[in-house]
Design a protein around this motif. Structure first.
Motif, short mmCIF file in Angstrom:
data_model
loop_
_atom_site.label_atom_id
_atom_site.label_comp_id
_atom_site.label_asym_id
_atom_site.label_seq_id
_atom_site.Cartn_x
_atom_site.Cartn_y
_atom_site.Cartn_z
N ALA A 26 -32.09 42.48 32.55
CA ALA A 26 -33.16 42.07 33.46
C ALA A 26 -32.80 42.39 34.91
O ALA A 26 -33.66 42.84 35.69
CB ALA A 26 -33.42 40.57 33.30
N HIS A 27 -31.55 42.16 35.29
CA HIS A 27 -31.08 42.48 36.65
C HIS A 27 -31.30 43.97 36.94
O HIS A 27 -31.76 44.32 38.03
CB HIS A 27 -29.60 42.11 36.76
CG HIS A 27 -28.94 42.60 38.00
ND1 HIS A 27 -28.96 41.92 39.20
CD2 HIS A 27 -28.20 43.73 38.23
CE1 HIS A 27 -28.29 42.59 40.11
NE2 HIS A 27 -27.81 43.69 39.55
N LEU A 28 -31.00 44.81 35.99
CA LEU A 28 -31.20 46.25 36.18
C LEU A 28 -32.68 46.59 36.22
O LEU A 28 -33.11 47.44 37.00
CB LEU A 28 -30.49 47.02 35.07
CG LEU A 28 -28.95 46.93 35.09
CD1 LEU A 28 -28.35 47.53 33.83
CD2 LEU A 28 -28.39 47.61 36.34
N ALA B 170 -18.07 40.48 30.95
CA ALA B 170 -17.82 41.66 30.12
C ALA B 170 -18.97 42.66 30.21
O ALA B 170 -18.76 43.88 30.31
CB ALA B 170 -17.59 41.23 28.67
N GLU B 171 -20.19 42.15 30.18
CA GLU B 171 -21.35 43.05 30.20
C GLU B 171 -21.52 43.73 31.55
O GLU B 171 -21.87 44.91 31.62
CB GLU B 171 -22.61 42.27 29.84
CG GLU B 171 -23.86 43.11 29.66
CD GLU B 171 -23.86 43.93 28.39
OE1 GLU B 171 -24.81 44.72 28.20
OE2 GLU B 171 -22.92 43.78 27.58
N ASP C 233 -21.42 48.50 34.87
CA ASP C 233 -21.16 48.80 36.27
C ASP C 233 -22.13 48.06 37.20
O ASP C 233 -22.74 48.65 38.10
CB ASP C 233 -21.24 50.31 36.52
CG ASP C 233 -20.61 50.71 37.85
OD1 ASP C 233 -19.72 49.97 38.34
OD2 ASP C 233 -21.02 51.75 38.42
N VAL C 234 -22.26 46.75 36.97
CA VAL C 234 -23.11 45.91 37.78
C VAL C 234 -22.23 45.04 38.69
O VAL C 234 -21.25 44.44 38.23
CB VAL C 234 -24.00 45.01 36.89
CG1 VAL C 234 -24.68 43.91 37.70
CG2 VAL C 234 -25.04 45.86 36.16
N ARG C 235 -22.58 44.96 39.95
CA ARG C 235 -21.83 44.12 40.89
C ARG C 235 -22.09 42.65 40.58
O ARG C 235 -23.22 42.22 40.39
CB ARG C 235 -22.25 44.42 42.33
CG ARG C 235 -21.88 45.81 42.82
CD ARG C 235 -22.48 46.08 44.19
NE ARG C 235 -22.00 45.11 45.18
CZ ARG C 235 -22.79 44.47 46.04
NH1 ARG C 235 -24.10 44.65 46.02
NH2 ARG C 235 -22.28 43.63 46.92
#
Length: 381
Positions: free
Chosen positions: A314-316, A347-348, A353-355
């Motif tokens: 959802a963030h992406l 972990a996800e 590659d999410v800050r």
């Protein structure tokens, strides 16, 4: 020879009187315990609020509805949820005290570019954006329940008192569940602050009953906005439900977009994963930071609370920059381990590659310079 019989009659009569007194005392005790529950249940939609609710595109067949078919409980034929709740082996509480911090002073500099988040625990957070202060879903009570004696109890204390909060410009509520809308907290904020309560449709009925002045209640439908100076607060879709008593879905639920002239933030409220996140990202994104619900999930209710991996997706979809998890650590509301949501999230985010920033309760996150993730929760899990 009659004396023993007479004594027996007197004993039985005394016993009945004692039992009656005990029963009355028990009823009085129950009445005392329940005395505040009717008020905590909140108000009902009437008058202009009810008329506006009926006109909402989200209101159908006598209740508010999600945009897609969803159920709050999917069923679990292979599980006994009550038995698992009582006898399950999950570690649903931390083994040591959750570390709390006093918020440090905000960094000096140009407030027109300011964007900081102070997480107080669960879904309660303070947004400092371009010189404005917005409080999200404040719950300071010991329990998220209509009763002060029963219901889920805090696993850590609030890191600051309500009287230590700075002057607020707005108080945002995502929906009317007890872990997001709390009678005692609302009353104290009404007395101590001048900020308006900006809420989804129908939630104003609760605030009316609790004595919040009408001119401090702003109700919004999805896509409606309220401006405070250069700040725009927009109610956005979410996939959840509402209710504080036996009646369900009599008030709306929402996510929130908080946007200034230069900075923006998204808060999920409570929600299952749905395609609305991509639409919100396209309409209002990109976002400098997202506050994402990650806890209280279960495969028995997948439509209304996201799993941690879904929160990253959802963030992406939202085109978010920094991700800050909320809705975990403070109340035991599901069957997973206490630390499982944030372990899975960490972990996800590394895999995709999410800050990420995972603050301790009370820690201020400067969005442009977030603290490194250090796994602090693992020491107390």
């Amino acid at each position: 020879m009659a004396a023993p019989a007479q004594n027996g009659v007197r004993d039985r009569s005394l016993g009945r009187r004692v039992s009656g007194a005990v029963g009355l005392a028990a009823l009085a005790g129950l009445a005392w315990v329940a005395r505040d529950i009717p008020m905590a249940l909140g108000g009902r939609l009437t008058g202009a609020r009810a008329e506006r609710a009926v006109r909402s595109p989200q209101y159908r067949e006598g209740a508010f509805r999600n945009p897609a078919s969803s159920r709050s409980m999917a069923g679990a034929p292979d599980r006994n949820l009550v038995r698992e709740l009582i006898f399950g082996k999950q570690k649903r509480h931390p083994t040591a005290a959750v570390p709390l911090l006093r918020p440090a002073d905000p960094p000096a500099g140009d407030t027109t570019r300011e964007l900081n988040v102070v997480w107080y625990g669960h879904a309660s957070a303070l947004i400092e954006i371009e010189g404005r202060r917005v409080l999200l879903d404040p719950v300071w009570s010991d329990r998220c329940s209509p009763s002060t004696l029963v219901g889920p109890r805090r696993l850590h204390q609030p890191p600051v008192r309500l009287d230590e909060l700075p002057p607020l410009d707005a108080i945002l509520i995502s929906h009317d569940h007890y872990d997001h809308l709390d009678l005692a907290t609302v009353r104290e904020l009404t007395a101590r602050q001048d900020a308006p309560f900006v809420v989804p449709l129908g939630v104003g009925a609760h605030l009316d009953r609790w004595g919040v002045p009408a001119d401090r209640v702003v109700e919004l439908d999805w896509s409606d906005s309220h401006r405070i100076g250069s700040l725009t607060l927009t109610a956005a879709p979410a996939q959840h439900f509402s209710g504080r008593g036996l009646r369900r879905d009599g008030t709306l639920w929402s996510s929130w977009v908080v946007a200034g002239a230069h900075r923006s933030l998204f808060y999920t409220g409570d929600s299952g994963y749905f395609d609305g996140y991509a639409a919100i990202g396209a309409a209002y994104g990109p976002f400098d930071v997202t506050l994402m619900q990650i806890g209280a999930y279960d495969r028995a209710w997948p439509s209304i609370h996201m799993f941690p991996e879904e929160a990253v997706t959802a963030h992406l979809d939202l085109r978010g920059g920094l991700l800050i998890p909320v809705h975990w650590a403070t109340f035991n509301l599901a069957l997973h381990d206490w630390s499982e949501p944030v372990d899975r999230l960490w972990a996800e985010t590394k895999a995709r590659d999410v800050r990420l920033a995972v603050p301790r309760p009370g820690e201020r996150v400067v969005v442009d310079d977030p603290p490194p993730v250090d796994g602090w929760w693992q020491a107390v899990a």
